[in-house]
Design an enzyme around this catalytic site. Sequence first.
Site: not given
Length: 463
Positions: A155, A276, A282, A289
């Site tokens: 979970h 970024s 970043k 992704e």
Amino acid sequence: MKLWGGRFEKATNVMVDDFNSSIRFDKRLYKQDINGSIAHVTMLGKQDIIPQEDADVIKKGLQELLLDIENNKVAFDIEAEDIHMNIEKLLIEKIGIVGKKLHTGRSRNDQVTLDMRMYLKEEIIDIKKLVINLLQVLLDIAKNNTETIMPGYTHLQKAQPITFAHHVMAYFEMLKRDIGRLDDTYKRTNSLPLGAGALATTTYPLDREYVAELLDFDNVCLNSIDAVSDRDYCIELINSLSMLMMHLSRFSEEIILWCSNEFQFIELDDAYSTGSSIMPQKKNPDIAELVRGKTGRVYGSLIGLLTTIKSLPLAYNKDMQEDKEATFDAIDTVKMCLPIFTDMLKTMKINKEKMYDGAGGGFTNATDAADYLVKKNLPFRDAHAVIGKLVLYCVNNNKNLEDMTLDEYKSVSPIFEDDIYEAISLETCVNKRNVIGGPSKEMMCKVINMNQEYLAAVLETID
């Protein structure tokens, strides 16, 4: 005039030519189409269906045409519709009227599914090799992390301590099943449809078994209607690829979480990260992704082709032309994702201390504390209740189980002794789980060795 144009009085509308044509995407089948044609014409000569000298001329012409295409000396014609008609047209231009005998005893219907089956057999082997490379990287990571303790989750909540080796080997088992699915798909793809004709075979005395032998097919399709209308093998492959991408996507999700500031379990190599345009700090996990995102693309190919086929009457229908773009795109996407995903894992840095610290919080040793009481003859359900009270006490007092004094333990149950601390250490929690499939170092080393042998055996089947 088109090769099939004898029955027509008018030329096809230009837009119809473009709409009907598949040469834009099925041109990648040129090698399979030519090799299939060489096998077909070899059989035609052997069976005296056409003169042997004609068969030899056609075979030589096809071989030369293959070289021309591979040397970029050929331009395909959209008016010839597809790769099959383009090859035949180019052959006739090269060797003259004798080239018109090539299509004796076959139809584009059985020809196209032959080409697709031949192509998919090659692609399945290539994809298996890419999966094997990924499996080897996972094995290498596991070998180096049999003592790297981390939290296991259910979970998305901390549950029990495991090792990083144990975690990555879960994906190893998933990918093994993916290889099994690819193998099964290969078996069902490896039946020769050529000889089925348009749908009812032919009156010529074809030797289909001979062609199957020439093209390395295990057997021939036993029903000509099924042979030309079957696209199960395309759907099955895309389904197998969807399962494979699902596993890469789940792994990608964890990579994305682990390299976040909240986890810091891993750090991706600069070569497999992006920045970024506005935030200079970043370091983004774009590769993971994109793999996660491209999974939906492969799913789309599967659903699209299933929907295309679902209402088609027997036998061949032009709708089946849609099988190619869906199948090609799924294959291309998987072959794009696997190598870069493999290299991303191979180059990532594993922060062992962060993983260990993560395993130390969230009461991941609570089950072991309950098992400690069970081993001292307290029924498990009662032990569960005792540890539940201890956890609540720790939560209210900002402590972990290992921080409690023995007096605090005894205030809840007199069964506790000094050996509780050894029983709930993270190392004990992991290495006492020495059951097959468990995370102990001994068991992981055993499983890693078993899977190294598995990989060697799979490689032998390919080589």
